[in-house]
Design a protein around this motif. Structure first.
Motif, PDB file in Angstrom:
ATOM      1  N   ILE A 117       0.835  -1.199   0.000  1.00 28.72           N
ATOM      2  CA  ILE A 117       0.000   0.000   0.000  1.00 28.72           C
ATOM      3  C   ILE A 117       0.871   1.250   0.000  1.00 28.72           C
ATOM      4  CG2 ILE A 117      -1.685   1.324   1.342  1.00 28.72           C
ATOM      5  CD1 ILE A 117      -2.899  -1.293   2.257  1.00 28.72           C
ATOM      6  N   GLU A 118       1.843   1.271   0.887  1.00 31.80           N
ATOM      7  CA  GLU A 118       2.719   2.441   0.958  1.00 31.80           C
ATOM      8  C   GLU A 118       3.553   2.582  -0.310  1.00 31.80           C
ATOM      9  OE1 GLU A 118       5.744   4.555   4.166  1.00 31.80           O
ATOM     10  OE2 GLU A 118       4.746   2.664   4.632  1.00 31.80           O
ATOM     11  N   GLU A 119       4.005   1.462  -0.861  1.00 36.95           N
ATOM     12  CA  GLU A 119       4.791   1.518  -2.093  1.00 36.95           C
ATOM     13  C   GLU A 119       3.959   2.074  -3.243  1.00 36.95           C
ATOM     14  OE1 GLU A 119       6.411  -2.251  -3.065  1.00 36.95           O
ATOM     15  OE2 GLU A 119       7.342  -2.551  -1.094  1.00 36.95           O
ATOM     16  N   LEU A 120       2.722   1.607  -3.361  1.00 40.14           N
ATOM     17  CA  LEU A 120       1.863   2.070  -4.448  1.00 40.14           C
ATOM     18  C   LEU A 120       1.553   3.552  -4.324  1.00 40.14           C
ATOM     19  CD1 LEU A 120      -0.620  -0.947  -4.656  1.00 40.14           C
ATOM     20  CD2 LEU A 120       1.191  -0.362  -6.285  1.00 40.14           C
ATOM     21  N   LEU A 121       1.313   4.020  -3.099  1.00 34.52           N
ATOM     22  CA  LEU A 121       1.050   5.444  -2.895  1.00 34.52           C
ATOM     23  C   LEU A 121       2.268   6.277  -3.286  1.00 34.52           C
ATOM     24  CD1 LEU A 121      -0.879   5.287   0.481  1.00 34.52           C
ATOM     25  CD2 LEU A 121      -1.798   6.116  -1.687  1.00 34.52           C
ATOM     26  N   ARG A 122       3.424   5.797  -2.911  1.00 33.49           N
ATOM     27  CA  ARG A 122       4.643   6.526  -3.246  1.00 33.49           C
ATOM     28  C   ARG A 122       4.868   6.540  -4.757  1.00 33.49           C
ATOM     29  NH1 ARG A 122       7.505   4.416   0.297  1.00 33.49           N
ATOM     30  NH2 ARG A 122       8.333   2.652  -0.895  1.00 33.49           N
ATOM     31  N   ASN A 123       4.634   5.391  -5.401  1.00 32.23           N
ATOM     32  CA  ASN A 123       4.800   5.327  -6.860  1.00 32.23           C
ATOM     33  C   ASN A 123       3.808   6.235  -7.571  1.00 32.23           C
ATOM     34  OD1 ASN A 123       6.788   3.442  -6.433  1.00 32.23           O
ATOM     35  ND2 ASN A 123       5.487   1.668  -6.892  1.00 32.23           N
ATOM     36  N   TYR A 124       2.597   6.280  -7.056  1.00 32.58           N
ATOM     37  CA  TYR A 124       1.590   7.146  -7.664  1.00 32.58           C
ATOM     38  C   TYR A 124       1.984   8.616  -7.521  1.00 32.58           C
ATOM     39  CZ  TYR A 124      -2.802   9.656  -8.311  1.00 32.58           C
ATOM     40  OH  TYR A 124      -3.759  10.544  -8.717  1.00 32.58           O
ATOM     41  N   GLY A 125       2.485   8.987  -6.347  1.00 36.14           N
ATOM     42  CA  GLY A 125       2.919  10.366  -6.146  1.00 36.14           C
ATOM     43  C   GLY A 125       4.025  10.765  -7.097  1.00 36.14           C
ATOM     44  N   ASN A 126       4.916   9.813  -7.418  1.00 37.87           N
ATOM     45  CA  ASN A 126       6.011  10.108  -8.352  1.00 37.87           C
ATOM     46  C   ASN A 126       5.539  10.137  -9.797  1.00 37.87           C
ATOM     47  OD1 ASN A 126       7.873  10.208  -6.236  1.00 37.87           O
ATOM     48  ND2 ASN A 126       8.329   8.018  -6.371  1.00 37.87           N
ATOM     49  N   ALA A 127       4.471   9.376 -10.100  1.00 40.37           N
ATOM     50  CA  ALA A 127       4.022   9.264 -11.489  1.00 40.37           C
ATOM     51  C   ALA A 127       3.058  10.367 -11.896  1.00 40.37           C
ATOM     52  CB  ALA A 127       3.357   7.907 -11.700  1.00 40.37           C
ATOM     53  N   ARG A 128       2.357  10.954 -10.957  1.00 41.97           N
ATOM     54  CA  ARG A 128       1.351  11.949 -11.319  1.00 41.97           C
ATOM     55  C   ARG A 128       1.996  13.217 -11.866  1.00 41.97           C
ATOM     56  NH1 ARG A 128       1.334  16.170  -7.942  1.00 41.97           N
ATOM     57  NH2 ARG A 128       2.231  15.900  -5.860  1.00 41.97           N
ATOM     58  N   LYS A 129       1.173  14.023 -12.522  1.00 39.06           N
ATOM     59  CA  LYS A 129       1.645  15.305 -13.033  1.00 39.06           C
ATOM     60  C   LYS A 129       2.059  16.231 -11.900  1.00 39.06           C
ATOM     61  CE  LYS A 129      -0.721  16.229 -17.411  1.00 39.06           C
ATOM     62  NZ  LYS A 129      -1.695  17.141 -18.068  1.00 39.06           N
ATOM     63  N   PRO A 130       3.095  17.037 -12.108  1.00 39.45           N
ATOM     64  CA  PRO A 130       3.372  18.093 -11.123  1.00 39.45           C
ATOM     65  C   PRO A 130       2.170  19.034 -11.035  1.00 39.45           C
ATOM     66  CG  PRO A 130       5.208  17.832 -12.645  1.00 39.45           C
ATOM     67  CD  PRO A 130       4.082  17.018 -13.195  1.00 39.45           C
ATOM     68  N   THR A 131       1.996  19.636  -9.884  1.00 38.84           N
ATOM     69  CA  THR A 131       0.826  20.478  -9.637  1.00 38.84           C
ATOM     70  C   THR A 131       1.242  21.913  -9.371  1.00 38.84           C
ATOM     71  OG1 THR A 131      -0.283  18.566  -8.666  1.00 38.84           O
ATOM     72  CG2 THR A 131      -1.237  20.709  -8.221  1.00 38.84           C
ATOM     73  N   ARG A 132       0.481  22.822  -9.971  1.00 42.25           N
ATOM     74  CA  ARG A 132       0.675  24.259  -9.728  1.00 42.25           C
ATOM     75  C   ARG A 132      -0.600  24.763  -9.045  1.00 42.25           C
ATOM     76  NH1 ARG A 132       1.864  26.426 -14.936  1.00 42.25           N
ATOM     77  NH2 ARG A 132       4.067  26.058 -14.483  1.00 42.25           N
TER      78      ARG A 132
END
Length: 660
Positions: free
Chosen positions: A453-468
């Motif tokens: 669960i923690e790994e997937l959340l971390r991977n998702y955070g790295n894969a998503r678009k940067p946010t402004r």
């Protein structure tokens, strides 16, 4: 034919006939009404637990009128017999039928009147016999997943309805408490404290989790030991699926190949937000094993959301939104569960989602390595306050143990299967047995491990678009006058919440902070320009927020229009632009001609997403922020009994994956 046969009745006889007919009819009507109300009063007391005195009084009155009508009928008949006249015939159109069935009508009318009278007189005694004076049942709260909660509520009620004593009294009153995955993590981390009780509801005695991994994960992240009274027991499963529009020709291609083809096409593939939905999070387990880079997969999914005009949503809201879009044949494919897809096709998702009677159907494809949600039940034990009654708490614990045990018994297993949960050895029935799903296929029921669960959340955070992100804070005078949910002035609570939001930005994000215009400024006060979310930028933002002083009005729409224009002017197609607005009031701008309709139309044509938090006396509906957020695929949250700090956390978690 004799003259006697054609003899017309005298006026007296005609009036007697009419009076007799009217009294007979009235008696029957009064008796029927009195009988019905008496029965309703008795049965309603059993359903509601309270006496309906007004209904009993009306039943008395109607029974009395029925008896009076019966007496009038008998009196008229007796008078006519004494006068030597034959009993009068009933006038047409009823005369012929009544003449043939005179005895049956008379007996039935008398029986109905007497029954109404007896039942009305004895309704208290009959009520006690039918509805004995039952003791209060033990209250049991069962936490269920918010995604698909309606079905779980049906299962919980099926259990409670079967728990009765020898007199037929209910011994357990069970309530299903829907809680989302983000709410679950926060609730157990806080020990389900008083604030959590006000926000979500009472502490549950049983938790039905979407996976045993959730239970293990929560147990590992809670500050104190999680209140687990038993090991998790798997009660059923539902496979993760790629649901495609029915009729779409996918040939014999595996689901993984279909996803890669559709996600890069105009059809597109959407998915519940992994930060809001455990289903969406678990789908990453196989998605991120495909050939495209994780970031490319997220870009494709984001493009599908933009094509459909949707923001990041949990599974409930996503499927509900697709139902509405489906009426215009605009839906694409969606990553979901077999159970959710079957309920979607049957228009049985949830009561607050308007659903067409014949929704556009989806068909399930099964990725080979996707796995399943392994629904698991666990009993919970909480430290009780000194005022708690040990005997009552012992009964509650017994009820919780009984519920978990019942889930594994034939009745409980069938109840689970009826809401489209796969249960080994139980055959599904409609709508859970459908040509759109291969419910007979032998599929893996394994769920994720807690560490994943923690790994997937971390991977998702790295894969998503940067946010402004541009944060706009209402600094009108009313912010200092109103009081927040914990007694803190709203401007001070807003500062705490805004400062907490600064901790949510990742290293690739950008943010800026504005304040609403005051009486001396015609433009918003740009406290901190949009820039990289590094340490220096965040520290400057904290200082500026801390020094804010409430003053002026609430030019809400003008501030939003200016902020959207600022974000639109920035370069970067690979950046997600979001404006977050915090306000306590409605738009009171008398200078700038910015209307709600005009602003909504502008937002629907821009890539900027608007999200909002309303506090105090404001809400999403009154301010129009709910409509504006919807037009831009954003969200609007009303602050009630929670702190602004928690609300900022929730909103930003819905926008992107924050630190875990």
């Amino acid at each position: 034919m004799s003259k006697e046969a054609h003899k017309q009745p005298t006026p007296t006889e005609t009036e007697s006939k009419k009076a007799k007919f009217i009294s007979s009819s009235a008696g029957g009507v009064f008796a029927a009404l009195g009988l019905s109300l008496a029965l309703i009063g008795i049965l309603s007391e059993g359903l509601t637990g309270s006496e309906l005195e007004a209904m009993k009084v009306v039943a008395w009155i109607l029974a009395s009128l029925a008896l009076v009508s019966l007496a009038l009928r008998g009196g008229l008949w007796f008078m006519l017999e004494r006068s030597g006249r034959p009993p009068p015939e009933f006038p047409p159109p009823h005369g012929n039928w009544v003449k043939r069935h005179r005895r049956s009508v008379s007996v039935s009318s008398i029986a109905l009147v007497l029954a109404a009278a007896v039942l009305t007189i004895l309704q208290d005694q009959l009520g006690e016999a039918i509805n004995p004076d039952c003791p209060d049942p033990i209250e049991l709260t069962v936490q269920v997943p918010s995604e698909g909660s309606a079905g779980f509520a049906q299962v919980v009620e099926a259990y409670a309805s079967r728990q009765r004593d020898d007199r037929g009294c209910r011994t357990v009153s069970a309530t299903a408490l829907p809680v989302s995955w983000p709410e679950t993590q926060a609730a157990y981390a806080a020990g389900w404290d008083a604030d959590t009780v006000r926000l979500l509801g009472p502490r549950p005695g049983v938790w039905i989790a979407e996976s045993a991994a959730q239970i293990d994960f929560v147990g590992g992240t809670a500050e104190e030991a999680a209140p687990l009274e038993s090991d998790p027991i798997e009660i059923g499963s539902t496979p993760l699926v790629l649901a495609v529009p029915e009729g779409l020709d996918t040939g014999s291609a595996p689901a993984e190949a279909v996803f890669e083809a559709l996600s890069g096409s105009d059809t597109g593939v959407v998915r519940p937000d992994p930060e809001l939905s455990f289903t969406g999070l678990y789908h990453l387990n196989w998605l991120y094993q495909l050939d495209p880079p994780d970031s490319a997969i997220e870009d494709r999914i984001d493009a599908a959301f933009q094509r459909l005009g949707l923001g990041q949503l949990d599974e409930n809201d996503l499927l509900c939104s697709m139902h509405q879009l489906g009426e215009s044949d605009e839906t694409g494919a969606v990553l979901t569960t077999e159970r959710a897809m079957l309920l979607y096709n049957a228009a049985q998702m949830r009561s607050d989602c308007p659903q067409p009677s014949s929704p556009p159907a989806l068909t399930a494809l099964y990725p080979s390595d996707a796995g399943s949600l392994d629904y698991s039940a666990v009993r919970l034990g909480w430290d009780q306050p000194a005022t708690a009654d040990p005997a009552v708490e012992a009964e509650r614990a017994d009820a919780a143990e009984g519920f978990v045990r019942w889930l594994g018994e034939p009745e409980g297993r069938e109840a689970l299967a009826e809401v489209c949960i796969r249960v080994e050895g139980v055959q599904p029935v409609a709508p859970c047995s459908s040509s759109q799903a291969d419910t007979d296929a032998e599929l893996s029921t394994y769920g994720p491990e807690a560490r994943r669960i923690e790994e997937l959340l971390r991977n998702y955070g790295n894969a998503r678009k940067p946010t402004r992100v541009l944060l706009a804070i209402d600094t009108s005078g009313s912010m200092a006058e109103q009081t927040g949910p914990n007694g803190t002035p709203l401007d001070e609570a807003a500062k705490v919440g805004a400062e907490a939001a600064l901790l949510e930005f990742g290293p690739n994000d950008e943010f800026g902070v504005w304040a609403f215009p005051d009486d001396e400024r015609m433009r918003p006060n740009e406290l901190v320009d949009i820039g990289p979310a590094d340490g220096d930028h965040s520290e400057r933002a904290r200082r500026e927020i801390a020094n804010l002083v409430p003053a002026g009005g609430t030019p809400l729409y003008f501030t939003i229009a200016e902020g959207v224009a600022e974000l639109d002017s920035r370069d970067g197609d690979d950046v997600q632009s979001i404006m977050v607005v915090l306000t306590d009031g409605e738009n009171d701008d008398q200078v700038n001609e910015v209307t709600l309709d005009g602003l909504a139309e502008h937002l629907s044509g821009t890539d900027v997403q608007l999200s909002a938090i309303t506090v105090g006396e404001a809400d999403c509906e009154k301010t129009g922020l709910g409509d504006l957020a919807q037009a831009s695929r954003g969200r609007c949250l009303n602050v009630q009994a929670r702190t602004l700090e928690d609300t900022f956390q929730e909103l930003l978690d819905q926008i992107w994956g924050g630190d875990v």
